[in-house]
Design a protein around this motif. Structure first.
Motif, PDB file in Angstrom:
ATOM      1  N   MET A   1       0.853  -1.193   0.000  1.00  0.00           N
ATOM      2  CA  MET A   1       0.000   0.000   0.000  1.00  0.00           C
ATOM      3  C   MET A   1       0.886   1.240   0.000  1.00  0.00           C
ATOM      4  O   MET A   1       1.959   1.258   0.584  1.00  0.00           O
ATOM      5  N   ASN A   2       0.423   2.269  -0.674  1.00  0.00           N
ATOM      6  CA  ASN A   2       1.181   3.510  -0.759  1.00  0.00           C
ATOM      7  C   ASN A   2       1.303   4.174   0.612  1.00  0.00           C
ATOM      8  O   ASN A   2       0.390   4.115   1.421  1.00  0.00           O
ATOM      9  N   CYS A  88     -13.371   4.527   2.465  1.00  0.00           N
ATOM     10  CA  CYS A  88     -12.005   4.044   2.226  1.00  0.00           C
ATOM     11  C   CYS A  88     -11.387   3.265   3.397  1.00  0.00           C
ATOM     12  O   CYS A  88     -10.659   2.311   3.150  1.00  0.00           O
ATOM     13  N   VAL A  92      -9.829  -0.198   2.325  1.00  0.00           N
ATOM     14  CA  VAL A  92      -8.412  -0.497   2.517  1.00  0.00           C
ATOM     15  C   VAL A  92      -8.247  -1.742   3.377  1.00  0.00           C
ATOM     16  O   VAL A  92      -7.401  -2.610   3.095  1.00  0.00           O
ATOM     17  N   TRP A  95      -8.955  -4.716   1.225  1.00  0.00           N
ATOM     18  CA  TRP A  95      -7.809  -4.955   0.330  1.00  0.00           C
ATOM     19  C   TRP A  95      -6.721  -5.742   1.054  1.00  0.00           C
ATOM     20  O   TRP A  95      -6.128  -6.668   0.494  1.00  0.00           O
ATOM     21  N   GLU A  96      -6.472  -5.385   2.276  1.00  0.00           N
ATOM     22  CA  GLU A  96      -5.384  -6.026   3.022  1.00  0.00           C
ATOM     23  C   GLU A  96      -5.664  -7.486   3.341  1.00  0.00           C
ATOM     24  O   GLU A  96      -4.737  -8.238   3.665  1.00  0.00           O
ATOM     25  N   LYS A 101      -3.349  -9.774  -4.821  1.00  0.00           N
ATOM     26  CA  LYS A 101      -4.027  -8.521  -5.122  1.00  0.00           C
ATOM     27  C   LYS A 101      -4.407  -8.455  -6.600  1.00  0.00           C
ATOM     28  O   LYS A 101      -3.693  -8.958  -7.468  1.00  0.00           O
ATOM     29  N   LEU A 124      -9.193   5.776  -3.253  1.00  0.00           N
ATOM     30  CA  LEU A 124      -8.746   4.384  -3.104  1.00  0.00           C
ATOM     31  C   LEU A 124      -7.508   4.121  -3.951  1.00  0.00           C
ATOM     32  O   LEU A 124      -6.552   3.485  -3.489  1.00  0.00           O
ATOM     33  N   LEU A 128      -3.874   3.110  -2.247  1.00  0.00           N
ATOM     34  CA  LEU A 128      -3.319   1.776  -2.497  1.00  0.00           C
ATOM     35  C   LEU A 128      -2.242   1.786  -3.571  1.00  0.00           C
ATOM     36  O   LEU A 128      -1.501   0.809  -3.702  1.00  0.00           O
TER      37      LEU A 128
END
Length: 234
Positions: A1-2, A88, A92, A95-96, A101, A124, A128
């Protein structure tokens, strides 16, 4: 993730949220930066009808059948134009939970087609650092420029304050269009091409429909679990 400042997920107030939206909008990449696309996913959230304080249920549904899911109490109040701050954190977290991914995400919501050019698809994508396309079923800003043809595949630009912020795309003849916009790391042409490519002739493309169904399933399962827990307590 960013990497990003924590307040990009949890702004302290509306004034900071506005400034953060503008910062995220500046961070959105408007050019194509997409690697090989093996796995496509849809992303969506669900909540109990008219329950603005209750939990947000998020799902990221991949085309291989895997689903990342999470439920979170939204840290931000319901304010039109700021829904990304409610959705979000749960997205997020969902996503994790995914071991593998997706390479491209279609978000059920606005991207650049937003008054501050920062819809949930932009938030988003930047958070990410993944390619995201916004696929919205309604307008938040702008007007369709010209006439949108009635045939499947017809397009017309959505213009807000002189800027093309999305494309109205009719995926089924005579049906209402979807509004396709840049989320992050895609051009508008590429976003429209992917939405058309993934279409199966229904109004909304399969990744978005799948995410919608998955998010609703998370909400229903959560409700049943809470009911069972209350019964046990009684």
């Amino acid at each position: 993730m960013n990497e990003h400042p924590p307040e990009w997920l949890h702004p302290p107030d509306l004034k900071r949220a506005t400034a953060i939206q503008r910062a995220i909008a500046d961070a959105v990449e408007l050019a194509d930066r997409i690697g090989p696309v093996v796995r496509v996913a849809g992303a969506d959230t669900s909540m109990k009808w008219r329950d603005s304080r209750g939990p947000i249920h998020a799902a990221i549904a991949c085309d291989d059948g895997t689903v990342g899911q999470a439920t979170r109490i939204p840290p931000f109040p319901y304010v039109p134009g700021y829904l990304g701050f409610r959705e979000c954190p749960a997205l997020v977290a969902a996503w994790e939970t995914l071991v593998v991914k997706p390479d491209l995400v279609l978000m059920d919501g606005q991207g650049r087609s937003h008054p501050r050019r920062c819809g949930v698809a932009c938030q988003l994508g930047v958070l990410l650092d993944v390619p995201v396309i916004g696929v919205a079923k309604s307008l938040l800003c702008g007007v369709v420029d010209g006439v949108l043809g009635a045939d499947a595949g017809s397009t017309a630009p959505l213009v807000d304050r002189g800027e093309v912020v999305a494309m109205a795309v009719r995926l089924r003849a005579q049906a209402a269009p979807v509004y396709v916009s840049i989320g992050h790391r895609v051009t508008l042409d590429t976003a429209v091409d992917w939405v058309r490519r993934l279409s199966d002739g229904r109004r909304v493309p399969p990744p978005v429909r799948g995410a919608h169904e998955a998010a609703n399933a998370v909400r229903i399962a959560h409700g049943l679990a809470m009911e069972a827990e209350n019964v046990d307590i009684l």
